[in-house]
Design a protein around this motif. Structure first.
Motif, PDB file in Angstrom:
ATOM      1  N   GLU A 127       0.819  -1.216   0.000  1.00 46.67           N
ATOM      2  CA  GLU A 127       0.000   0.000   0.000  1.00 46.67           C
ATOM      3  C   GLU A 127       0.850   1.262   0.000  1.00 46.67           C
ATOM      4  O   GLU A 127       0.548   2.228  -0.703  1.00 46.67           O
ATOM      5  N   THR A 159       0.256   3.841  -3.191  1.00 46.69           N
ATOM      6  CA  THR A 159      -0.476   5.080  -2.900  1.00 46.69           C
ATOM      7  C   THR A 159       0.417   6.305  -2.953  1.00 46.69           C
ATOM      8  O   THR A 159      -0.056   7.411  -3.225  1.00 46.69           O
ATOM      9  N   TYR A 185      -1.126  -3.543  -4.750  1.00 54.08           N
ATOM     10  CA  TYR A 185      -2.246  -3.410  -3.821  1.00 54.08           C
ATOM     11  C   TYR A 185      -3.190  -2.307  -4.274  1.00 54.08           C
ATOM     12  O   TYR A 185      -2.765  -1.239  -4.732  1.00 54.08           O
ATOM     13  N   SER A 194      -5.950   0.023  -2.713  1.00 53.55           N
ATOM     14  CA  SER A 194      -6.481   0.475  -1.430  1.00 53.55           C
ATOM     15  C   SER A 194      -7.995   0.665  -1.462  1.00 53.55           C
ATOM     16  O   SER A 194      -8.646   0.616  -0.418  1.00 53.55           O
ATOM     17  N   SER A 251      -9.131  -3.155  -1.269  1.00 54.79           N
ATOM     18  CA  SER A 251      -8.363  -4.010  -0.350  1.00 54.79           C
ATOM     19  C   SER A 251      -8.040  -5.354  -0.986  1.00 54.79           C
ATOM     20  O   SER A 251      -8.167  -6.414  -0.369  1.00 54.79           O
TER      21      SER A 251
END
Length: 767
Positions: free
Chosen positions: A568, A572, A643, A645, A648
């Motif tokens: 993550e 991100t 990943y 977010s 999930s």
């Protein structure tokens, strides 16, 4: 196909993620339009999307064509098709079943047919031999499946559970016989009879059981070998059209683009079809050139004062300014060389980067050393190709051939094609693929409330929502962005509203929108040029993130494969750095350019969304795989996951290992050829002729070595397609395997550890 024009009787399903499939659909749709055949072109993202759209087809649809999808799945079972519902009025169910049991699938009369044009392998044998409704366009690979075909036909005629029942009955019979023997005969006679019975020929039931086991093992071995791609679907469609006499340079160019798009992963496939494409190009181009010359000569004979010198010049049609023909050429594996700077073309080339390790300081110094040895200054190397010195352009091939062998860059120049676009210039097939691929992957600017994109200005600036006067182009210190790279013209309320609209768009809608952009760009020069500018930023993104992964040591080894998990914090916090290249398309003097060549740089700022695009993630994985293949002695496959977010979940792609095709003899031939070129340039005519003869001999040797090299290349099999299915069944996790490329899976965050552990266990036996 139905020739009824009053209603649509034909539906074409096309994979959204394949340039090869898009080129195939473009060829087929252009032909159908020419024949005034009504059809429906339906892009599909995955198997679930394909099933939903297939269920919504009208009952009038008589023919369905699947391009780039369907070969590896049991279509009749997956699409819940009962072929008895599509029997012709004069065909009974009993008659159809009888023909089916005899293997006479072609004699079953149906009102709907499904045609599969897909190069993915292995074939699902139910599509080839088990369904009268499905017709597969084969590349002669099915001719090698004699054992599998025999096993398939034998097993479908065996009743379910027959093997187990026969085994149980046989054991019970043996027990009864043994008891009877023990009661009537003494121990010695009983042992003799048992010994004789074991030496006798196997009974019919034992034979059947043994055959069933052998055939089950043969089919399991066939399906467990892993997935690959054996032939471009665009090549198949072109062959189909050429069979019915529909030939054109445009169709051939689409076949070239589709085949070229597969080269980065499937070298063998491209090398296999290249000679045929080249021969077809020479035949069609010579016919077109002859036709053009005859027309020009006829027009001059009808006109007045036609000069002899001008007619002689026109014999070289390929050099005319209005030529739109196709020609074979030596193509660079450098990234967009003819549309970028020489330095950046080397620097962002996947091939050069993997060989010279340009993500490190030593690699960058090596690149500068290479330019110095070629006699190219850094000032020249950083000039746009259009403004590069003409003398340097002419001798660049010789300079590269002379130096690349010393840096182990033997495949910088490869066989390829180039398409002329009249007064605009020409584009190589590799550059064309990069542009179309970028348009396919590109996330469009965020929409307004009415769904339309914000109006674009030069350098990616937008108009203000309140209608204030826009900034002047070329104003010092103003490029439409503040110091942090944010657009100064967008207010906060508009950004929030746009963000909500963007979040409401589903992934499928974005992928389908990308499909139509790529589809339209196949016959639009302006769209391709714009795609090249997008490709530059995407390649910078891949290079930056790939370099970060290598430098941070994020590539781990798990038993028989390597794994990279982008968690993550990595996804991100990812953003794309604005380019500081002095590119004429993005500098302040770009006001003279058309708006269709301008790219909104800000749309590339969200790296997290790019990681959720399987095309971008696969491209990043291939970049890492090429680097690792050159660093490691052993070539291991790669598993890369990113990943998300928002959901999930992890999107995971499995990539097969790379094979090395380095050939020392080829290096020697390249160096000899470069020496011949230098000799021809420096010596007189006599020595020049000798150099030409030596060059001809070397070219013949290279052709022979390349043909042998293609035969020696191994088929790249992706075993992850089998591993993913086995592991998900073993550990009982919820996962989504919806892609036509079966080595792509999406799973929940909490299941990642169990999934990797399962892959490690099974990889011991399968990779």
């Amino acid at each position: 196909m139905s020739l009824t024009h009053s209603t649509c009787r034909l539906a074409i399903f096309v994979s959204c993620f394949s340039i090869d499939a898009i080129c195939s659909s473009k060829m087929l749709s252009e032909y159908l339009k020419k024949q005034f055949i009504v059809f429906q072109l339906i892009p599909v993202v995955g198997y679930i999307d394909m099933k939903e759209k297939f269920m919504k087809l009208d009952s009038d649809i008589m023919n369905v064509i699947l391009i780039g999808c369907g070969a590896t799945a049991d279509l009749e079972s997956f699409l819940e098709i009962d072929f008895t519902e599509y029997l012709a009025p004069d065909m009974s169910t009993e008659e159809a079943q009888r023909l089916l049991s005899m293997g006479k699938l072609d004699e079953v009369k149906l009102t709907r047919k499904i045609y599969v044009v897909d190069g993915h392998r292995p074939w699902n044998l139910d599509n080839l031999y088990g369904s009268p409704m499905i017709c597969c366009l084969d590349d002669n690979s099915a001719a090698e499946l004699n054992t599998e075909k025999e096993a398939f036909y034998y097993l479908i005629n065996v009743p379910e559970g027959a093997s187990a029942d026969e085994a149980e009955s046989e054991e019970s019979e043996e027990e009864v016989e043994d008891l009877a023997d023990d009661d009537e005969l003494d121990l010695e006679e009983s042992l003799d009879r048992k010994r004789n019975r074991s030496e006798h020929k196997e009974s019919a039931k034992k034979k059947r059981k043994r055959l069933i086991d052998e055939y089950h093992e043969a089919l399991e071995s066939y399906y467990q070998q892993g997935s690959t791609l054996s032939v471009p679907s665009s090549h198949q469609v072109y062959d189909l059209l050429s069979t019915i006499g529909e030939l054109s340079i445009d169709f051939l160019w689409l076949a070239v683009i589709g085949s070229r798009s597969l080269r980065d992963v499937y070298h063998r496939v491209y090398d296999m079809v290249y000679p045929g494409l080249k021969n077809e190009m020479q035949r069609l181009q010579s016919e077109n050139d002859s036709f053009s010359m005859r027309n020009d000569q006829a027009s001059r004979s009808n006109g007045a004062n036609g000069s002899t010198s001008s007619s002689l010049l026109d014999f070289n049609v390929s050099k005319r300014a209005d030529n739109t023909g196709l020609q074979s050429c030596k193509e660079y594996t450098l990234f967009l060389l003819h549309h970028w700077t020489l330095y950046d073309a080397f620097f962002y080339s996947d091939y050069v980067n993997s060989k010279c390790h340009l993500y490190s300081n030593d690699g960058r110094r090596l690149l500068k050393t290479m330019f110095a040895r070629m006699g190219i200054s850094l000032i020249q190397a950083n000039q746009n190709w259009h403004y590069l010195d003409l003398d340097l352009k002419k001798k660049l091939d010789g300079l590269i051939l002379r130096e690349v062998g010393k840096f182990n860059l033997t495949e910088v120049i490869i066989n390829g094609f180039r398409r002329n676009y009249g007064f605009h210039g020409s584009i190589s097939s590799g550059d064309y693929v990069e542009a179309v691929q970028a348009l396919l992957e590109y996330a469009m600017p965020q929409p307004y409330e009415n769904g339309k994109s914000k109006p674009m200005l030069n350098n990616g600036r937008r108009r203000k929502d309140d209608g204030k006067e826009k900034r002047r182009d070329g104003e010092d210190g103003d490029d439409g962005y503040d110091e942090n790279g944010e657009d100064e013209d967008d207010d906060d309320e508009g950004a929030d509203e746009v963000g909500k609209k963007h979040d409401s768009r589903t992934k499928n809608e974005q992928f389908i929108a990308g499909f139509w952009r790529a589809y339209d760009a196949l016959n639009s020069y302006e769209s391709v040029i714009r795609g090249m500018e997008i490709a530059k930023f995407q390649q910078q993104f891949i290079f930056e993130k790939g370099s970060e992964i290598i430098q941070k040591g994020m590539v781990k080894t798990q038993s028989k494969f390597k794994v990279v998990i982008l968690n993550e914090s990595f996804t991100t916090n990812s953003s794309i750095t604005r380019s500081n290249i002095n590119d004429s398309t993005f500098n302040k003097s770009a006001s003279s350019l058309k708006d269709d060549r301008v790219v909104d740089i800000k749309t590339f700022g969200n790296g997290a969304s790019m990681f959720q695009n399987p095309l971008i993630l696969t491209k990043l994985g291939n970049w890492i795989l090429n680097v690792q293949a050159d660093l490691d002695e052993g070539l291991l496959p790669l598993l890369i996951g990113a990943y998300n977010s928002d959901t999930s979940t992890y999107l995971i792609c499995g990539l097969p290992s790379r094979t090395s095709f380095e050939d020392e003899d080829e290096e020697e031939e390249d160096s000899d050829e470069s020496d011949a070129i230098d000799t021809e340039d420096s010596d007189g005519e006599g020595r020049g002729e000798s150099a030409k003869r030596r060059k001809t001999k070397h070219s013949k040797r290279r052709k022979q070595s390349k043909s042998d090299k293609v035969k020696q290349q191994k088929v790249i099999l992706n075993a992850f397609s089998v591993l993913f299915e086995k592991v998900t069944q073993e550990i009982s996790i919820q996962a989504r395997m919806d892609s036509f490329q079966s080595a792509i899976i999406e799973l929940r965050k909490e299941d990642l550890t169990k999934f990797l552990d399962g892959l490690t266990r099974y990889s011991q036996y399968m990779l």
